[in-house]
Structures are given as structure tokens and as C-alpha cells.
Design a protein around this motif. Structure first.
Motif, PDB file in Angstrom:
ATOM      1  N   THR A 379      -8.532 -11.372   6.830  1.00  0.00           N
ATOM      2  CA  THR A 379      -7.993 -10.071   7.210  1.00  0.00           C
ATOM      3  C   THR A 379      -7.715  -9.217   5.977  1.00  0.00           C
ATOM      4  O   THR A 379      -7.525  -9.743   4.873  1.00  0.00           O
ATOM      5  CB  THR A 379      -6.704 -10.214   8.038  1.00  0.00           C
ATOM      6  N   LYS A 381      -5.544  -5.502   4.894  1.00  0.00           N
ATOM      7  CA  LYS A 381      -4.707  -4.346   5.210  1.00  0.00           C
ATOM      8  C   LYS A 381      -4.739  -3.397   4.018  1.00  0.00           C
ATOM      9  O   LYS A 381      -4.611  -3.842   2.871  1.00  0.00           O
ATOM     10  CB  LYS A 381      -3.266  -4.771   5.496  1.00  0.00           C
ATOM     11  N   ASP A 404     -10.205  -2.062  12.363  1.00  0.00           N
ATOM     12  CA  ASP A 404      -9.534  -2.519  13.567  1.00  0.00           C
ATOM     13  C   ASP A 404      -8.571  -1.435  14.054  1.00  0.00           C
ATOM     14  O   ASP A 404      -8.403  -1.215  15.249  1.00  0.00           O
ATOM     15  CB  ASP A 404      -8.762  -3.810  13.301  1.00  0.00           C
ATOM     16  N   SER A 416      -6.467  -1.311   8.814  1.00  0.00           N
ATOM     17  CA  SER A 416      -6.738  -2.746   8.728  1.00  0.00           C
ATOM     18  C   SER A 416      -8.181  -2.967   9.164  1.00  0.00           C
ATOM     19  O   SER A 416      -8.744  -2.194   9.949  1.00  0.00           O
ATOM     20  CB  SER A 416      -5.775  -3.538   9.615  1.00  0.00           C
ATOM     21  N   PRO A 418     -11.540  -6.398   9.068  1.00  0.00           N
ATOM     22  CA  PRO A 418     -11.919  -7.735   8.610  1.00  0.00           C
ATOM     23  C   PRO A 418     -12.281  -7.706   7.121  1.00  0.00           C
ATOM     24  O   PRO A 418     -12.922  -6.759   6.641  1.00  0.00           O
ATOM     25  CB  PRO A 418     -13.138  -8.072   9.472  1.00  0.00           C
TER      26      PRO A 418
END
Length: 575
Positions: A379, A381, A404, A416, A418
Motif C-alpha cells: 500500500t 499513502k 484508490d 492512496s 497500490p
């Protein structure tokens, strides 16, 4: 090299203001802020609480107020759902305290940045429902919460969304959406921050201006970098007056801890000293310490929370320095990035709470729209910051398929995605930036308000310019151009010799000029420079009851180099 550019000011407005009694110097500064008449200047220079607009004009406000009054009458359990930044915490505190004073059964919920992330969460709605909450009011968040609004509806929880972020094409199906940016809203001022909208909601509930919350809305307004014009200027003007004698134990303790006790407070103190301390809680842990500080009536408890914020803020500063150094090293390893019109920087384990500050530092250093991304396994951010001329929200919207989620403003945004998409993001964001920015846009610029003779810089001038405060986005402190100032002395100051101090002008009445983070310039000044052109802001330095005028420098050049603005015009009219 930075461009020195004369701030645009309509000659007609300058002439009108002069006819109405303003000096040519002040008329030009006012006109550069889009003030065209004496009446407009009067409202700008003498803000009045009576000029605050009726909150009932805000779309969604009347049904929201009606539902809150119903909940108060029926003793329903209400939750104020906020955000973990300074604006969100202040907004939560304003509405929570106001509802509590009205006798509400009210609780506050601020999500954990690290465990939950930004925004309204379905799990939180279910948790609040289990606690008996049947009315949730969001502050500073929720405008994109389509799915979450449906969850609330399915549970029988009424949802009121108050937010100031850019609305999407489809709004959540809430009981009411209060956001002056939404289509069809007749409210004239669309620049309020989250706490500003919470303040307006309380104004509607009480039927008066809630002056007891001016302190909190002022801090939030400055910290959230919304334009200090219109209602924001009024709120900050009167909030600063209130903060000079703080009645809230938490703010009194925070002001003292920041070394500001007894000093005249400015918007700069809110933005660079108080705001960062309140932000530190949500950046490093949860926002609980900041919320408790702002809502406690106990001075001893306030001191405890203040000490915790000071500790968190010091750790925040350390982390920012560490990540910024790593980011700069990464740029040095990739010189091809410097040729691109944007920067995308990513690091495993970077604290997502501080990457926005790092992005701002990178913009200051490299003058590019910049995305800084904290990687955590699969992930990512990110926080984004921009430069004038590049709308971040619009730019990210062009590549929305990568994210996302994302949201924000013209100059700042969050997102955010992947982790595997970061390289695609770097490439496609550069393409968007290249399509919108020219080479000239990527040269840092300084807008100069007026040219002034050095001998005219004195205390009366500084006090005259102080009437333009509070300063911030939309109303920056006037930048003045001084030509060929004799250089009497130059030296570095600060623990690591990071800053530059000059003495300029007449040896009998020298003027001190300070340039932050320009200590390295000393080696150029040591090469026989006898006079300098400079651009700076006039300030009053008050110490032990003595007032002295000084300049805070934005830029300087050896006087044998002709400033670019003098090639375009004789700058702006002297004083």
C-alpha cells in the motif's frame, strides 16, 4: 535565479484609491489585493463581525439545524465525526463544545490516521450505532463518502455532512450536505475551512455570532491555508484579539509553551507555532491529545496535554528532517527527475503523518508540484503540494484511475494507491504537469508590491503596513523592493549558521535584514559585495518593551546585477 515581478495592480483602482485619500504607496498595495474602492478598503482594513453572512444562506444548513434541534429536544445521542489535522480537531472541538453547552448527549470521534486513515469509515459508523448514536455530524470530512452514507441509511443513522473540500460530481445521500462549494449553494464565501463551516453551524444554532469560538476558528483557518479574505479575514482578525488574552486553559498553556505568552500574536504565530503543535498529535499518534487540550477546562490537565504535544512536535520535526534529507539524496541519485516538471518521491517506512510537510519542503527547494509517498508493503499513502499555476486537485483528477481514493484543493491534496502503481504515477503525473506548465512557470517568482527608498523604512511605515494584517494566502505580507542598499555587515546566525543577517543602509541608523535558511550565501557576500538589491517584508521586532523595525528577506542580489523587474518597468512607484 528567482524572478522578481511587479505584483499586478489595476491603474484605475490605484487612481481611485488615491482620490479617496490613500497614499500612492498604500493604494498600490491595496489594488494588488484586488481592492478597488475606498469602501472596499474600509471593509478590508476595519473588519466587522456584523459583516459575517447569515449561515441560513448555506445550502443544506436549514435542514441540518432542524435535525440537530430535534435531536436536542429528544435527548438523542449525537456524534461529531472529525479529522485528525488542526482544522479537523478545531472543527470537532467547536461543534462538540457548543452542543455540550446546549445540553446535548454528544461524543466526538476522530479516526486514527495510522489504523483507519482519512475520512468517514463504515466501521466507525457501525461502532457509533452500537453505542446508541442516531445522528452523526461530520466536520472537515465526508464530502466523498458515498458508500458510507448508504451504510448510515441502512442502519437508520441520520448523517449530516459538513465539509469544505472540493465536492465530487455525485454527492453522498445524507440527510444534509453543508459545503459552500457544492453546486447550487448561494453562500457567497466559498473559502471557509472545516472549522469555519462548523463555526457557521454553531452561529445558526445559537442565532448569534459565537464569539467564544473565534480563537479556535482563527487557528484552524490559518493552519489550513485557506485565503485570508472575506469571512476568513474577519474570523482571524477577531480570533487573534481573543488569543491575546486566552480564556481557554489549553490554548493559554500552548501559547506559553510556544514562548508567545505576553507577545503580540500574528497569523504567522498561528501558522508556524501553534498550528504545527496541534497538528503534531494526529501526525505522530492520534489526535486525542490535541482534542483534549482544546476542550478541557482544567489548567492542570491542559498542562499535561501541552507537554505531550511538545514532545510529539519535537519528534515530528526530527522525522521531517530525516525524511527530507533522504528525499533530497534520492533526487541527487536521479538527476533526470530534475528535468521533469514534477516530482514523485516514495520511501518504505516513511511516516505518513509528516509527508505533507516534506512535500512542502521539496516544493520550496525544487519548485515543482510534488507528491511524497509513504510505502507500507503493498500500500501507498501520499501527500501532494503544488506551485502557483498548477491546480493539484484537477491534475490528480486526470489520472484518477490510479488511485484508490484522493481529494484536496488547488495547492494541497492527499491520496492512496497500490504500491505497484507508483512508477506509473510518476510517469503520468509528469505528463499532466508537462501539459499545463511552461518553463517559465517552473522558475520561482517573487511578486513585489512596491519599490521603496531604504531611508523610508521606519517604525511609522511598519505600523502602517501592520493594518493589512492578518497575512496569509490571498493577502501576503507586502514585499518591498529596495535598490542598491549599502551593505555594512553580513554574518550567519543560528545554532548551525543556517541563517543570514545583514546590516544595511546608513551606519548611524542601520536596518537589520534577516534571511532564513540562507546562511550559505555568506560566501558570496564575502567576495567584496558593497551594496545589494533586495526584496523583503517590513516587520516590527519587539523585545523587552522596545520596538525596532527590521526586514525579513525573500531574496537579494549584488547591486551590480540589474533586477529583472527594472528591465520591465521602473518598478512600481516609489515611496
Amino acid at each position: 535565479m528567482k524572478r522578481w515581478i511587479a505584483a499586478p495592480a489595476d491603474p484605475g483602482a490605484v487612481a481611485t484609491l488615491q482620490r479617496e485619500g490613500f497614499s500612492s504607496f498604500m493604494a498600490r498595495i491595496l489594488a494588488a489585493r484586488n481592492i478597488r474602492t475606498g469602501e472596499e478598503a474600509g471593509r478590508f482594513l476595519n473588519p466587522r463581525l456584523e459583516d459575517l453572512e447569515d449561515p441560513a444562506k448555506m445550502k443544506g444548513m436549514l435542514p441540518a439545524l432542524a435535525r440537530i434541534r430535534e435531536a436536542l429536544a429528544n435527548r438523542e445521542s449525537i456524534a461529531v465525526y472529525g479529522d485528525y489535522d488542526c482544522d479537523g480537531v478545531c472543527a470537532t472541538s467547536i461543534l462538540y463544545l457548543a452542543l455540550r453547552e446546549l445540553g446535548a448527549r454528544v461524543q466526538a470521534y476522530i479516526p486514527d490516521r495510522f489504523q483507519e486513515g482519512y475520512g468517514l469509515h463504515e466501521e466507525a459508523i457501525r461502532e457509533l450505532y452500537a453505542r446508541g448514536v442516531r445522528l452523526i455530524i461530520t466536520v472537515d470530512t465526508g464530502i466523498t463518502a458515498l458508500r458510507q452514507a448508504e451504510t448510515a441509511r441502512s442502519l437508520g443513522v441520520d448523517l449530516i455532512i459538513t465539509d469544505h473540500h472540493q465536492p465530487p460530481a455525485e454527492l453522498p445521500r445524507a440527510l444534509a450536505v453543508v459545503n459552500p462549494k457544492q453546486p447550487g449553494c448561494p453562500y457567497s464565501d466559498t473559502n471557509l475551512c472545516g472549522a469555519g463551516i462548523a463555526f457557521k453551524m454553531v452561529q445558526g444554532l445559537l442565532g448569534r455570532v459565537p464569539e467564544e469560538f473565534l480563537d479556535l476558528v482563527a487557528i484552524a483557518t490559518v493552519a489550513d491555508l485557506v485565503p485570508l479574505l472575506g469571512e476568513n479575514r474577519i474570523l482571524v482578525h477577531f480570533g487573534l484579539k481573543q488569543l491575546q488574552n486566552p480564556q481557554r486553559p489549553g490554548l493559554a498553556a500552548l501559547i506559553k509553551s510556544a514562548g508567545l505568552d505576553g507577545r503580540p500574536l500574528t497569523s504567522g504565530h498561528l501558522g508556524f507555532q501553534l498550528g504545527p503543535r496541534l497538528n503534531a498529535a494526529g501526525r505522530m499518534e492520534t489526535a486525542n491529545a490535541a482534542f483534549r487540550l482544546l476542550t478541557t477546562a482544567d489548567p492542570e490537565e491542559a498542562q499535561k496535554w501541552t507537554e505531550q504535544l511538545e514532545t510529539l512536535n519535537r519528534e515530528r520535526q526530527r522525522l521531517c528532517d530525516e525524511i527530507a534529507a533522504v528525499a533530497s539524496e534520492e533526487i541527487d541519485r536521479h538527476p533526470e527527475w530534475r528535468a521533469q516538471p514534477s516530482l514523485v518521491l516514495a520511501g518504505e517506512g516513511w511516516n505518513p503523518g509528516v509527508i505533507g510537510i516534506v512535500a512542502s519542503r521539496m516544493v520550496e527547494q525544487y519548485y515543482r508540484p510534488t507528491l511524497v509517498i509513504a510505502l507500507d508493503g503493498d500500500t501507498a499513502k501520499g501527500s501532494a503540494r503544488s506551485i502557483p499555476g498548477f491546480d493539484l486537485y484537477s491534475g490528480l483528477k486526470e489520472i484518477a484511475d490510479l488511485f484508490d481514493r484522493f481529494g484536496g484543493h488547488t495547492m494541497a491534496a492527499g491520496f492512496s494507491l497500490p504500491a505497484k502503481r507508483v512508477e506509473d504515477l510518476r510517469r503520468r503525473f509528469a505528463e499532466v504537469a508537462a501539459s499545463r506548465l511552461t518553463a517559465e512557470d517552473l522558475r520561482p517568482r517573487i511578486l513585489c508590491d512596491a519599490e521603496i527608498n531604504l531611508e523610508k523604512i521606519d517604525l511609522p511605515l511598519a505600523e502602517s503596513l501592520a493594518t493589512l494584517e492578518p497575512h496569509g494566502l490571498g493577502n501576503p505580507a507586502p514585499k518591498l523592493f529596495v535598490r542598491s542598499a549599502p551593505l555594512l555587515e553580513s554574518r550567519t546566525v543560528g545554532a548551525s549558521a543556517a541563517h543570514l543577517r545583514l546590516r544595511i543602509g546608513n551606519p548611524e541608523h542601520p536596518v537589520t535584514a534577516l534571511a532564513w535558511r540562507r546562511g550559505d550565501d555568506i560566501r558570496f557576500l564575502a567576495q567584496g559585495v558593497r551594496a545589494v538589491h533586495l526584496v523583503g517584508r517590513v516587520q516590527i521586532n519587539e523585545w523587552n518593551g522596545t520596538k525596532k523595525v527590521q526586514l525579513e528577506l525573500d531574496d537579494w542580489r549584488p547591486a551590480h546585477k540589474i533586477p529583472s523587474l527594472s528591465q520591465r518597468q521602473s518598478l512600481i512607484g516609489r515611496i
